[in-house]
Design a protein around this motif. Structure first.
Motif, PDB file in Angstrom:
ATOM      1  N   ALA A 183       0.845  -1.202   0.000  1.00  0.00           N
ATOM      2  CA  ALA A 183       0.000   0.000   0.000  1.00  0.00           C
ATOM      3  C   ALA A 183       0.875   1.245   0.000  1.00  0.00           C
ATOM      4  CB  ALA A 183      -0.907   0.000   1.234  1.00  0.00           C
TER       5      ALA A 183
ATOM      6  N   VAL B 102       5.652   3.360   0.246  1.00  0.00           N
ATOM      7  CA  VAL B 102       5.046   2.146  -0.323  1.00  0.00           C
ATOM      8  C   VAL B 102       5.570   0.974   0.493  1.00  0.00           C
ATOM      9  CG1 VAL B 102       4.731   0.732  -2.364  1.00  0.00           C
ATOM     10  CG2 VAL B 102       4.903   3.205  -2.592  1.00  0.00           C
TER      11      VAL B 102
ATOM     12  N   ASN C  30      -6.324   2.489  -9.665  1.00  0.00           N
ATOM     13  CA  ASN C  30      -6.621   3.721  -8.937  1.00  0.00           C
ATOM     14  C   ASN C  30      -5.993   4.851  -9.759  1.00  0.00           C
ATOM     15  OD1 ASN C  30      -7.251   4.893  -5.839  1.00  0.00           O
ATOM     16  ND2 ASN C  30      -5.758   6.049  -7.014  1.00  0.00           N
TER      17      ASN C  30
ATOM     18  N   LEU D 117      -4.793   3.277  -3.312  1.00  0.00           N
ATOM     19  CA  LEU D 117      -3.414   2.972  -3.726  1.00  0.00           C
ATOM     20  C   LEU D 117      -2.909   1.808  -2.867  1.00  0.00           C
ATOM     21  CD1 LEU D 117      -1.839   6.489  -4.417  1.00  0.00           C
ATOM     22  CD2 LEU D 117      -2.382   4.706  -6.070  1.00  0.00           C
ATOM     23  N   ALA D 118      -3.549   0.673  -3.038  1.00  0.00           N
ATOM     24  CA  ALA D 118      -3.259  -0.522  -2.255  1.00  0.00           C
ATOM     25  C   ALA D 118      -3.809  -1.716  -3.019  1.00  0.00           C
ATOM     26  CB  ALA D 118      -3.932  -0.431  -0.885  1.00  0.00           C
ATOM     27  N   GLU D 119      -3.403  -2.890  -2.606  1.00  0.00           N
ATOM     28  CA  GLU D 119      -3.934  -4.072  -3.292  1.00  0.00           C
ATOM     29  C   GLU D 119      -5.406  -4.303  -2.958  1.00  0.00           C
ATOM     30  OE1 GLU D 119      -0.962  -7.486  -3.691  1.00  0.00           O
ATOM     31  OE2 GLU D 119      -0.097  -6.281  -2.079  1.00  0.00           O
TER      32      GLU D 119
ATOM     33  N   LEU E 161       1.952  -0.531  -8.476  1.00  0.00           N
ATOM     34  CA  LEU E 161       1.780   0.102  -7.162  1.00  0.00           C
ATOM     35  C   LEU E 161       3.118   0.495  -6.529  1.00  0.00           C
ATOM     36  CD1 LEU E 161      -0.115   0.926  -4.873  1.00  0.00           C
ATOM     37  CD2 LEU E 161      -0.122  -1.446  -4.100  1.00  0.00           C
TER      38      LEU E 161
ATOM     39  N   ALA F  36       4.122   4.101  -7.032  1.00  0.00           N
ATOM     40  CA  ALA F  36       3.042   5.068  -6.793  1.00  0.00           C
ATOM     41  C   ALA F  36       3.554   6.509  -6.734  1.00  0.00           C
ATOM     42  CB  ALA F  36       2.295   4.716  -5.514  1.00  0.00           C
TER      43      ALA F  36
ATOM     44  N   VAL G 106      -2.660   3.789 -11.471  1.00  0.00           N
ATOM     45  CA  VAL G 106      -1.806   2.859 -10.724  1.00  0.00           C
ATOM     46  C   VAL G 106      -2.569   1.548 -10.681  1.00  0.00           C
ATOM     47  CG1 VAL G 106      -0.779   2.333  -8.489  1.00  0.00           C
ATOM     48  CG2 VAL G 106      -0.736   4.689  -9.361  1.00  0.00           C
TER      49      VAL G 106
ATOM     50  N   PRO H 295      -2.431  -2.007  -9.149  1.00  0.00           N
ATOM     51  CA  PRO H 295      -1.784  -2.909  -8.175  1.00  0.00           C
ATOM     52  C   PRO H 295      -1.723  -4.361  -8.687  1.00  0.00           C
ATOM     53  CG  PRO H 295      -3.435  -1.554  -7.096  1.00  0.00           C
ATOM     54  CD  PRO H 295      -3.631  -1.375  -8.576  1.00  0.00           C
TER      55      PRO H 295
END
Ligand SMILES: [Zn+2]
Ligand SMILES: [Zn+2]
Length: 345
Positions: free
Chosen positions: A3, A14, A34, A118-120, A323, A326, A343, A345
């Motif tokens: 993330a 990150v 994202n 901004l994460a899986e 990701l 980012a 982005v 992921p």
């Protein structure tokens, strides 16, 4: 899971954080894309601090697939493609009760306060699931197109304020992603001419491809003169400010006819001051409005417009980053030759 955690101005970390699980009433979404927003750039630079509570996972324009459905949740299936409405309201303040949920007094925004895209994975609390923050797409499609439902929804909200009537001439100041969404919405609403102004040549070409009647380089050409020429000397019916430059507010007031509409859509950095000749508003009976965030109904409209390909969001995603990159993605999105950065992921 991986993330991108915002810890403070200039600090995007990150890193591995705990993967969220769906508790009772909750849903977890596996993020497919994202897209980066100007707001993310401003948050990372420390220019926007209001309503931001680090440490928090950045990102509020996201789409993906449902990964896990918590106990008691009905109507959502694992694997369904979804876009997420990123605002959480109180539901009972003065504004929520009057249909202005986009400016709720107790707004909590994913990517600002709640962990964002901004994460899986992203977890929707029960309150968000109940209130209908997940919008299921009717069919599978490139997921980054759906991520743009959020900025499009914000433009739909803005459009309601400046209205476009059939046959109108509309001026769009700025041909970034937001300007191009307003351009498409204005055309869809029946504008006869849409004049787009932007100093960047690639962005003007982009606007032309998406249907701009005329594009203007404001550094080389006299925009007010172009607008007067095309409107019998009167001025445009509406002008939308899509770049956060204070001097554009007054410029827009000069571009519209008597009774014209100006929308200050873009947020200004810092204190947000702009000097305006208020007599233009007075004598010309100009309607000046704003536009902040979006309501669920705008989000629903945006989803349908994307799904039915009435608005082209696919063309607008010009860059894709993993990701892990980012920070580079956010940096990239602040440059003016590309358009929307996703982005993935
Ligand atoms: Zn945004
Ligand atoms: Zn509220």
């Amino acid at each position: 899971m991986l993330a991108a955690v915002f810890r403070g101005p200039g600090d995007l970390d990150v890193t591995e954080i705990e993967t969220p699980e769906a508790g009772p009433g909750e849903v977890v979404v596996r993020v497919g894309a994202n897209t980066v927003c100007g707001t993310d750039v401003r948050i990372l630079r420390g220019e926007k601090t209001r309503g931001v509570e680090p440490p928090v996972v950045l990102g509020h324009e996201l789409a993906g697939h449902i990964a896990e459905v918590g106990r008691g949740v009905e109507g959502y299936e694992v694997g369904a493609p979804v876009a997420m409405y990123p605002l959480l309201q109180c539901g009972r303040c003065f504004y929520c009760l009057r249909g202005m949920e986009n400016v709720c007094e107790h707004l909590r925004i994913f990517g600002n306060v709640e962990n964002g895209g901004l994460a899986e994975y992203v977890r929707l609390p029960a309150r968000a699931v109940e209130r209908g923050n997940l919008f299921v797409a009717r069919e599978e499609r490139p997921i980054e197109e759906l991520a743009l439902a959020e900025p499009l929804a914000c433009c739909v909200n803005g459009l309601e304020k400046y209205r476009v009537e059939v046959g109108d001439t509309v001026v769009i100041l700025g041909a970034g992603p937001i300007g191009l969404l307003h351009l498409q919405l204005a055309l869809l609403s029946g504008a006869r001419e849409v004049i787009v102004s932007n100093p960047s040549e690639p962005r003007r070409r982009f606007a032309e491809r998406l249907g701009a009647t005329v594009t203007v380089d404001p550094r080389a050409e006299d925009l007010p003169e172009v607008v007067r020429e095309r409107t019998g000397g009167r001025g445009a019916d509406a002008a939308v400010i899509c770049i956060g430059k204070p001097e554009l507010v007054n410029e827009a007031l000069r571009l519209v006819r008597k009774g014209g509409r100006v929308n200050a859509f873009a947020g200004l950095s810092g204190a947000g001051w702009a000097e305006v000749e208020a007599n233009l508003i007075h004598y010309n009976e100009v309607l000046l409005s704003g536009g902040s965030n979006c309501r669920r109904r705008d989000f629903e409209t945006a989803m349908r417009l994307i799904e039915e390909r009435r608005i082209d969001t696919a063309a607008m995603v010009t860059d894709r980053f993993p990701l892990a990159e980012a920070a580079r993605a956010i940096e990239r999105s602040s440059r003016s030759d590309g358009m929307k950065v996703a982005v993935m992921p």
